[in-house]
Design a protein around this motif. Structure first.
Motif, PDB file in Angstrom:
ATOM      1  N   LYS A 240       0.836  -1.206   0.000  1.00 31.71           N
ATOM      2  CA  LYS A 240       0.000   0.000   0.000  1.00 31.71           C
ATOM      3  C   LYS A 240       0.869   1.255   0.000  1.00 31.71           C
ATOM      4  O   LYS A 240       0.586   2.225  -0.696  1.00 31.71           O
ATOM      5  N   TYR A 241       1.918   1.250   0.804  1.00 32.09           N
ATOM      6  CA  TYR A 241       2.809   2.427   0.866  1.00 32.09           C
ATOM      7  C   TYR A 241       3.455   2.682  -0.496  1.00 32.09           C
ATOM      8  O   TYR A 241       3.598   3.827  -0.908  1.00 32.09           O
ATOM      9  N   LEU A 242       3.842   1.610  -1.175  1.00 31.22           N
ATOM     10  CA  LEU A 242       4.438   1.799  -2.514  1.00 31.22           C
ATOM     11  C   LEU A 242       3.420   2.424  -3.461  1.00 31.22           C
ATOM     12  O   LEU A 242       3.750   3.306  -4.252  1.00 31.22           O
ATOM     13  N   GLU A 243       2.173   1.984  -3.326  1.00 37.20           N
ATOM     14  CA  GLU A 243       1.091   2.535  -4.163  1.00 37.20           C
ATOM     15  C   GLU A 243       0.839   4.014  -3.791  1.00 37.20           C
ATOM     16  O   GLU A 243       0.750   4.874  -4.660  1.00 37.20           O
ATOM     17  N   TRP A 244       0.725   4.289  -2.518  1.00 39.31           N
ATOM     18  CA  TRP A 244       0.443   5.663  -2.070  1.00 39.31           C
ATOM     19  C   TRP A 244       1.600   6.609  -2.410  1.00 39.31           C
ATOM     20  O   TRP A 244       1.373   7.792  -2.686  1.00 39.31           O
ATOM     21  N   ALA A 245       2.815   6.089  -2.338  1.00 33.67           N
ATOM     22  CA  ALA A 245       3.979   6.954  -2.592  1.00 33.67           C
ATOM     23  C   ALA A 245       4.131   7.298  -4.070  1.00 33.67           C
ATOM     24  O   ALA A 245       4.847   8.226  -4.425  1.00 33.67           O
ATOM     25  N   ASP A 246       3.435   6.538  -4.919  1.00 30.74           N
ATOM     26  CA  ASP A 246       3.581   6.735  -6.366  1.00 30.74           C
ATOM     27  C   ASP A 246       2.501   7.714  -6.876  1.00 30.74           C
ATOM     28  O   ASP A 246       1.697   7.363  -7.753  1.00 30.74           O
ATOM     29  N   ASP A 247       2.484   8.914  -6.309  1.00 35.04           N
ATOM     30  CA  ASP A 247       1.515   9.960  -6.692  1.00 35.04           C
ATOM     31  C   ASP A 247       0.105   9.378  -6.819  1.00 35.04           C
ATOM     32  O   ASP A 247      -0.573   9.524  -7.836  1.00 35.04           O
ATOM     33  N   TYR A 248      -0.316   8.736  -5.756  1.00 36.25           N
ATOM     34  CA  TYR A 248      -1.584   8.005  -5.735  1.00 36.25           C
ATOM     35  C   TYR A 248      -2.773   8.885  -6.106  1.00 36.25           C
ATOM     36  O   TYR A 248      -2.857  10.047  -5.701  1.00 36.25           O
ATOM     37  N   GLN A 249      -3.670   8.354  -6.891  1.00 38.26           N
ATOM     38  CA  GLN A 249      -4.962   9.022  -7.084  1.00 38.26           C
ATOM     39  C   GLN A 249      -6.041   8.034  -7.511  1.00 38.26           C
ATOM     40  O   GLN A 249      -5.754   7.014  -8.126  1.00 38.26           O
ATOM     41  N   GLU A 250      -7.246   8.372  -7.102  1.00 31.20           N
ATOM     42  CA  GLU A 250      -8.411   7.600  -7.520  1.00 31.20           C
ATOM     43  C   GLU A 250      -9.207   8.454  -8.495  1.00 31.20           C
ATOM     44  O   GLU A 250      -8.881   9.623  -8.722  1.00 31.20           O
ATOM     45  N   ASN A 251     -10.264   7.880  -9.059  1.00 29.54           N
ATOM     46  CA  ASN A 251     -11.098   8.645  -9.987  1.00 29.54           C
ATOM     47  C   ASN A 251     -12.044   9.528  -9.169  1.00 29.54           C
ATOM     48  O   ASN A 251     -13.237   9.269  -9.069  1.00 29.54           O
ATOM     49  N   GLN A 252     -11.457  10.522  -8.543  1.00 26.76           N
ATOM     50  CA  GLN A 252     -12.208  11.386  -7.620  1.00 26.76           C
ATOM     51  C   GLN A 252     -11.843  12.848  -7.846  1.00 26.76           C
ATOM     52  O   GLN A 252     -10.678  13.167  -8.100  1.00 26.76           O
ATOM     53  N   ILE A 253     -12.851  13.696  -7.768  1.00 30.20           N
ATOM     54  CA  ILE A 253     -12.630  15.147  -7.788  1.00 30.20           C
ATOM     55  C   ILE A 253     -13.211  15.702  -6.492  1.00 30.20           C
ATOM     56  O   ILE A 253     -14.350  15.389  -6.125  1.00 30.20           O
ATOM     57  N   THR A 254     -12.413  16.470  -5.788  1.00 26.61           N
ATOM     58  CA  THR A 254     -12.871  17.038  -4.520  1.00 26.61           C
ATOM     59  C   THR A 254     -13.021  18.545  -4.658  1.00 26.61           C
ATOM     60  O   THR A 254     -12.130  19.223  -5.167  1.00 26.61           O
ATOM     61  N   ILE A 255     -14.182  19.024  -4.229  1.00 20.76           N
ATOM     62  CA  ILE A 255     -14.460  20.468  -4.257  1.00 20.76           C
ATOM     63  C   ILE A 255     -14.426  20.974  -2.823  1.00 20.76           C
ATOM     64  O   ILE A 255     -15.199  20.516  -1.977  1.00 20.76           O
ATOM     65  N   VAL A 256     -13.510  21.865  -2.559  1.00 23.35           N
ATOM     66  CA  VAL A 256     -13.359  22.437  -1.221  1.00 23.35           C
ATOM     67  C   VAL A 256     -13.747  23.904  -1.322  1.00 23.35           C
ATOM     68  O   VAL A 256     -13.192  24.632  -2.149  1.00 23.35           O
ATOM     69  N   TYR A 257     -14.709  24.324  -0.536  1.00 25.89           N
ATOM     70  CA  TYR A 257     -15.156  25.706  -0.650  1.00 25.89           C
ATOM     71  C   TYR A 257     -15.381  26.311   0.728  1.00 25.89           C
ATOM     72  O   TYR A 257     -15.437  25.612   1.743  1.00 25.89           O
ATOM     73  N   GLU A 258     -15.496  27.620   0.714  1.00 24.09           N
ATOM     74  CA  GLU A 258     -15.827  28.343   1.948  1.00 24.09           C
ATOM     75  C   GLU A 258     -16.749  29.492   1.538  1.00 24.09           C
ATOM     76  O   GLU A 258     -16.531  30.139   0.511  1.00 24.09           O
ATOM     77  N   THR A 259     -17.763  29.731   2.321  1.00 24.62           N
ATOM     78  CA  THR A 259     -18.825  30.614   1.853  1.00 24.62           C
ATOM     79  C   THR A 259     -19.339  31.493   2.982  1.00 24.62           C
ATOM     80  O   THR A 259     -19.396  31.037   4.137  1.00 24.62           O
ATOM     81  N   MET A 260     -19.684  32.740   2.681  1.00 21.98           N
ATOM     82  CA  MET A 260     -20.219  33.641   3.709  1.00 21.98           C
ATOM     83  C   MET A 260     -21.748  33.591   3.742  1.00 21.98           C
ATOM     84  O   MET A 260     -22.361  33.423   4.771  1.00 21.98           O
ATOM     85  N   TRP A 261     -22.375  33.741   2.569  1.00 26.37           N
ATOM     86  CA  TRP A 261     -23.843  33.761   2.498  1.00 26.37           C
ATOM     87  C   TRP A 261     -24.358  32.751   1.469  1.00 26.37           C
ATOM     88  O   TRP A 261     -25.355  32.982   0.812  1.00 26.37           O
ATOM     89  N   ASN A 262     -23.612  31.665   1.304  1.00 24.11           N
ATOM     90  CA  ASN A 262     -24.051  30.516   0.497  1.00 24.11           C
ATOM     91  C   ASN A 262     -23.932  30.688  -1.021  1.00 24.11           C
ATOM     92  O   ASN A 262     -24.228  29.751  -1.763  1.00 24.11           O
ATOM     93  N   ALA A 263     -23.512  31.845  -1.512  1.00 26.30           N
ATOM     94  CA  ALA A 263     -23.357  32.000  -2.962  1.00 26.30           C
ATOM     95  C   ALA A 263     -22.272  31.060  -3.476  1.00 26.30           C
ATOM     96  O   ALA A 263     -22.460  30.358  -4.484  1.00 26.30           O
ATOM     97  N   THR A 264     -21.149  31.013  -2.779  1.00 23.28           N
ATOM     98  CA  THR A 264     -20.048  30.139  -3.219  1.00 23.28           C
ATOM     99  C   THR A 264     -20.439  28.671  -3.032  1.00 23.28           C
ATOM    100  O   THR A 264     -20.048  27.815  -3.821  1.00 23.28           O
ATOM    101  N   ARG A 265     -21.232  28.388  -1.995  1.00 23.10           N
ATOM    102  CA  ARG A 265     -21.724  27.001  -1.850  1.00 23.10           C
ATOM    103  C   ARG A 265     -22.592  26.621  -3.045  1.00 23.10           C
ATOM    104  O   ARG A 265     -22.449  25.523  -3.594  1.00 23.10           O
ATOM    105  N   ARG A 266     -23.472  27.522  -3.463  1.00 27.79           N
ATOM    106  CA  ARG A 266     -24.357  27.199  -4.590  1.00 27.79           C
ATOM    107  C   ARG A 266     -23.527  27.035  -5.870  1.00 27.79           C
ATOM    108  O   ARG A 266     -23.828  26.170  -6.705  1.00 27.79           O
ATOM    109  N   MET A 267     -22.486  27.829  -6.000  1.00 23.56           N
ATOM    110  CA  MET A 267     -21.579  27.654  -7.144  1.00 23.56           C
ATOM    111  C   MET A 267     -20.939  26.258  -7.095  1.00 23.56           C
ATOM    112  O   MET A 267     -20.889  25.551  -8.106  1.00 23.56           O
ATOM    113  N   ALA A 268     -20.471  25.873  -5.902  1.00 21.10           N
ATOM    114  CA  ALA A 268     -19.801  24.569  -5.745  1.00 21.10           C
ATOM    115  C   ALA A 268     -20.740  23.440  -6.161  1.00 21.10           C
ATOM    116  O   ALA A 268     -20.342  22.503  -6.887  1.00 21.10           O
TER     117      ALA A 268
END
Ligand code: FEO
Length: 396
Positions: A240-268
């Motif tokens: 597993k470590y050899l796999e993780w160390a080899d620039d590991y990635q899955e078929n996943q996209i992560t959206i990280v956001y921060e929002t004051m009045w939900n406009a950026t959340r709705r965009m996300a």
């Protein structure tokens, strides 16, 4: 409490069920942790590592129930960080002349932490210590995995690799062995540990594992300093470590956001809709970084092939959670991940260019100029976000 793990080796560590943060407040430990220490009884008696200082008295008491402290011939300090060396000052008051085996960096680090001139014995890769007729300890330096002093100790005969932090997990459990615990929990904690602590050193992880495998030493157990001992198919975590160390990635996209009045959340959410519409197979996950555990988010980013970072503009800048996660991304040094930025604004709109700058500083490939929207998105604006998500998939 102590647990016999083989005829000659006993676990004498401490399970810390209460721990909720580690490295100060920097690493969340939802499942607690353990500080694993091991007592080897052969013709010679050896103690491998100790525990964190708050548990020093309990540790020494446990040891005294197992053995007369004067019978300890050697101490091995695989790593000087306080979670493993913290009980040394109390222990060494009782047995001040016992030699402490560690790397040259280990000597410097232990002296700088405790300001004591203990009986240090410097070791380097390949050095051996006879502990019985058939058994010896072999030392293997593991510099920068994850500190300059880190070291593995291999015990022949029992074929145990005492790996210290490597292959560990912040995971308190009563079972001690990998085959007796919940596998999903175990791998979640092992991956989180790797993503947050070892990713910066991935090239060294690969080369060190290959070096150790090159010694052709049989491994019956990997006895870590946190979490479980790997005894069932112990090399599974090496793979597993050899796999993780080899620039590991899955078929996943992560959206990280921060929002004051939900406009950026709705965009996300609209961007996520566009991504999911375009690619039915990709896993999309959204996190409001202001409400999420940052180490868990880093773990999700570790698994992702791409990330979108969104934030409102506030005071001509970005919000504090976004600034923090961009700092972590830079420090961790993810490789081969793609990214984009988005955010809502009212009048000045600095957040998107600032996120892009942060991503570029972190050496993440930024796919375009990002998406900025004024105030709250209407239907047209949300459609623009969806289209942005669809185009993002095309660019990957
Ligand atoms: Fe578990 Fe680097 O200390």
């Amino acid at each position: 409490m102590s647990v016999k793990i083989t005829d000659k080796v006993t676990w004498v560590g401490k399970i810390d069920w209460e721990l909720r943060t580690f490295h100060g407040e920097e690493y969340s430990t939802h499942r607690g942790s353990s500080y694993n220490s091991y007592l080897i009884r052969d013709e010679k008696t050896v103690l491998i590592d100790t525990v964190w200082e708050p548990f020093a008295e309990e540790f020494v008491e446990t040891l005294k129930k197992e053995i007369d402290l004067s019978e300890i011939d050697y101490i091995v300090a695989n790593h000087g960080e306080v979670d493993h060396s913290g009980a040394l000052p109390l222990l060494m008051k009782e047995i001040p002349d016992v030699p402490i085996y560690c790397t040259s960096n280990g000597v410097k680090i232990l002296k700088a932490h405790y300001h004591q001139d203990w009986n240090f014995v410097e070791v380097k890769t390949g050095d051996e210590l006879e502990i019985g007729k058939d058994n010896k300890l072999i030392f293997i330096e593991a510099r920068m995995l994850h500190w300059p002093d880190s070291m593995f100790t291999y015990m022949t005969g029992e074929n145990i690799l005492f790996s210290n932090d490597a292959f560990g997990q912040h995971y308190a459990n009563s079972k001690l062995f990998n085959d007796l615990v919940d596998q999903a929990e175990l791998y979640q904690e092992a991956l989180k540990y790797y993503a947050n602590i070892l990713t910066p050193f991935s090239p060294l992880v690969t080369s060190k594992i290959k070096e150790v495998l090159g010694f052709n030493l049989p491994v019956n157990m990997i006895a870590t300093s946190h979490g479980v001992i790997w005894r069932d198919n112990p090399t599974q975590i090496i793979e597993k470590y050899l796999e993780w160390a080899d620039d590991y990635q899955e078929n996943q996209i992560t959206i990280v956001y921060e929002t004051m009045w939900n406009a950026t959340r709705r965009m996300a959410e609209a961007i996520a809709d566009g991504i999911m519409e375009k690619d039915k197979n990709v896993t999309v996950k959204l996190f409001n970084i202001g409400k999420s555990d940052k180490n868990d988010v880093i773990t999700e980013l570790f698994k992702s092939k791409a990330m979108l970072i969104g934030c409102s503009t506030v005071n001509k800048s970005i919000m504090s959670g976004t600034a923090a996660v961009l700092g972590m991304i830079k420090g961790i040094g993810f490789k081969k991940k793609k990214a984009a930025a988005f955010g809502s604004y009212g009048w000045s709109g600095e957040s998107v260019p600032m996120i892009i700058e942060g991503l570029k500083e972190a050496k993440i490939e930024v796919m375009d100029e990002g998406l900025k929207l004024l105030w709250q998105p209407d239907c047209d604006a949300l459609e623009k976000c969806k289209e942005y998500g669809r185009r993002f998939i095309d660019k990957l």
